[in-house]
Design a protein around this motif. Structure first.
Motif, PDB file in Angstrom:
ATOM      1  N   VAL A   1       1.702  -1.881  -3.928  1.00 11.04           N
ATOM      2  CA  VAL A   1       2.067  -2.005  -2.517  1.00 11.04           C
ATOM      3  C   VAL A   1       2.437  -0.644  -1.948  1.00 11.04           C
ATOM      4  CG1 VAL A   1       3.824  -2.951  -0.957  1.00 11.04           C
ATOM      5  CG2 VAL A   1       2.753  -4.422  -2.664  1.00 11.04           C
ATOM      6  N   ASN A   2       3.210   0.130  -2.704  1.00 12.29           N
ATOM      7  CA  ASN A   2       3.671   1.424  -2.197  1.00 12.29           C
ATOM      8  C   ASN A   2       2.568   2.468  -2.125  1.00 12.29           C
ATOM      9  OD1 ASN A   2       6.268   0.466  -1.900  1.00 12.29           O
ATOM     10  ND2 ASN A   2       6.912   1.149  -3.934  1.00 12.29           N
ATOM     11  N   THR A   3       1.512   2.323  -2.892  1.00 15.72           N
ATOM     12  CA  THR A   3       0.446   3.329  -2.883  1.00 15.72           C
ATOM     13  C   THR A   3      -0.839   2.834  -2.235  1.00 15.72           C
ATOM     14  OG1 THR A   3      -0.257   2.644  -5.093  1.00 15.72           O
ATOM     15  CG2 THR A   3       1.346   4.435  -4.959  1.00 15.72           C
ATOM     16  N   ALA A   4      -0.831   1.671  -1.644  1.00 18.59           N
ATOM     17  CA  ALA A   4      -2.056   1.109  -1.058  1.00 18.59           C
ATOM     18  C   ALA A   4      -2.555   1.944   0.116  1.00 18.59           C
ATOM     19  CB  ALA A   4      -1.816  -0.331  -0.621  1.00 18.59           C
ATOM     20  N   HIS A   5      -1.693   2.600   0.844  1.00 18.86           N
ATOM     21  CA  HIS A   5      -2.095   3.367   2.019  1.00 18.86           C
ATOM     22  C   HIS A   5      -2.649   4.755   1.685  1.00 18.86           C
ATOM     23  CE1 HIS A   5       1.872   4.929   1.119  1.00 18.86           C
ATOM     24  NE2 HIS A   5       1.576   5.989   1.854  1.00 18.86           N
ATOM     25  N   ILE A   6      -2.513   5.201   0.448  1.00 21.29           N
ATOM     26  CA  ILE A   6      -2.957   6.539   0.058  1.00 21.29           C
ATOM     27  C   ILE A   6      -4.452   6.513  -0.228  1.00 21.29           C
ATOM     28  CG2 ILE A   6      -2.710   8.396  -1.626  1.00 21.29           C
ATOM     29  CD1 ILE A   6       0.134   7.394  -2.128  1.00 21.29           C
ATOM     30  N   GLU A   7      -5.174   7.398   0.491  1.00 21.74           N
ATOM     31  CA  GLU A   7      -6.619   7.470   0.278  1.00 21.74           C
ATOM     32  C   GLU A   7      -6.902   8.380  -0.916  1.00 21.74           C
ATOM     33  OE1 GLU A   7      -8.963   8.395   3.681  1.00 21.74           O
ATOM     34  OE2 GLU A   7      -7.648   7.249   5.012  1.00 21.74           O
TER      35      GLU A   7
END
Length: 181
Positions: free
Chosen positions: A50-56
């Protein structure tokens, strides 16, 4: 007069106090701890996702990352002893390190050698030098393991790995150098 309902029994038996808890065995405690840790790890995994889902991220080509060892060939032979028997024993030790050790035969089908086979290969046909090196090796073996050792091949074949035979070749080289042989 109080009415009683036939379906409801008004006599309530006295309940016994609960039995004291029994101590858990080590295996039961480990099972509970394993289950608790599995739950915690699963929660941490979800939280990480959840915490790293936004990192491309860009895909990584493992061929650029994973590299194998470079084939450098055999290790260089350390500087030889100045005496001929000691130098021969040192070369035989190095040969066993690079080509492998075996028992039961002078040279096996993979090219590994026993102690005497390594001495014979490094003596390059000089039977006198070979005999002196084998005698020095037997002397070093007997100094360490006693006079019950009959021969170098018997000592070599008595071991399951090359660790002790390699160590004895190295010690024999030191001994020959100390004696000026």
């Amino acid at each position: 007069m109080p009415q009683t309902h036939p379906a409801i029994d008004q006599t309530v038996p006295a309940t016994a106090p609960p039995a004291p808890p029994t101590a858990l065995s080590l295996e039961e405690r480990l099972t509970f701890i394993n289950a608790a840790m599995s739950v915690r790890l699963d929660e941490a995994k979800v939280a990480y996702e959840v915490n790293t889902a936004h990192i491309e991220t860009e895909p990584v080509d493992l061929a650029d990352v994973v590299t194998g060892p470079v084939d450098t060939g055999p290790a260089p032979l350390p500087e030889l002893y100045p005496t001929p028997v000691a130098a021969l024993l040192q070369r035989a030790h190095h040969r066993l390190l690079t080509d492998g050790w075996c028992s039961g035969v002078l040279v096996d089908e993979d090219g590994a050698r026993c102690m005497l086979g390594a001495i014979r290969a490094e003596a390059r046909g000089d039977r006198g030098l070979e005999a002196n090196a084998a005698a020095m090796l037997l002397n070093a073996i007997r100094r360490h393991f006693g006079d019950d050792v009959d021969s170098v091949p018997a000592f070599n074949d008595a071991h399951g790995t090359g660790r002790v035979p390699l160590r004895m070749l190295d010690q024999a080289a030191h001994l020959a150098d100390a004696r000026g042989l």
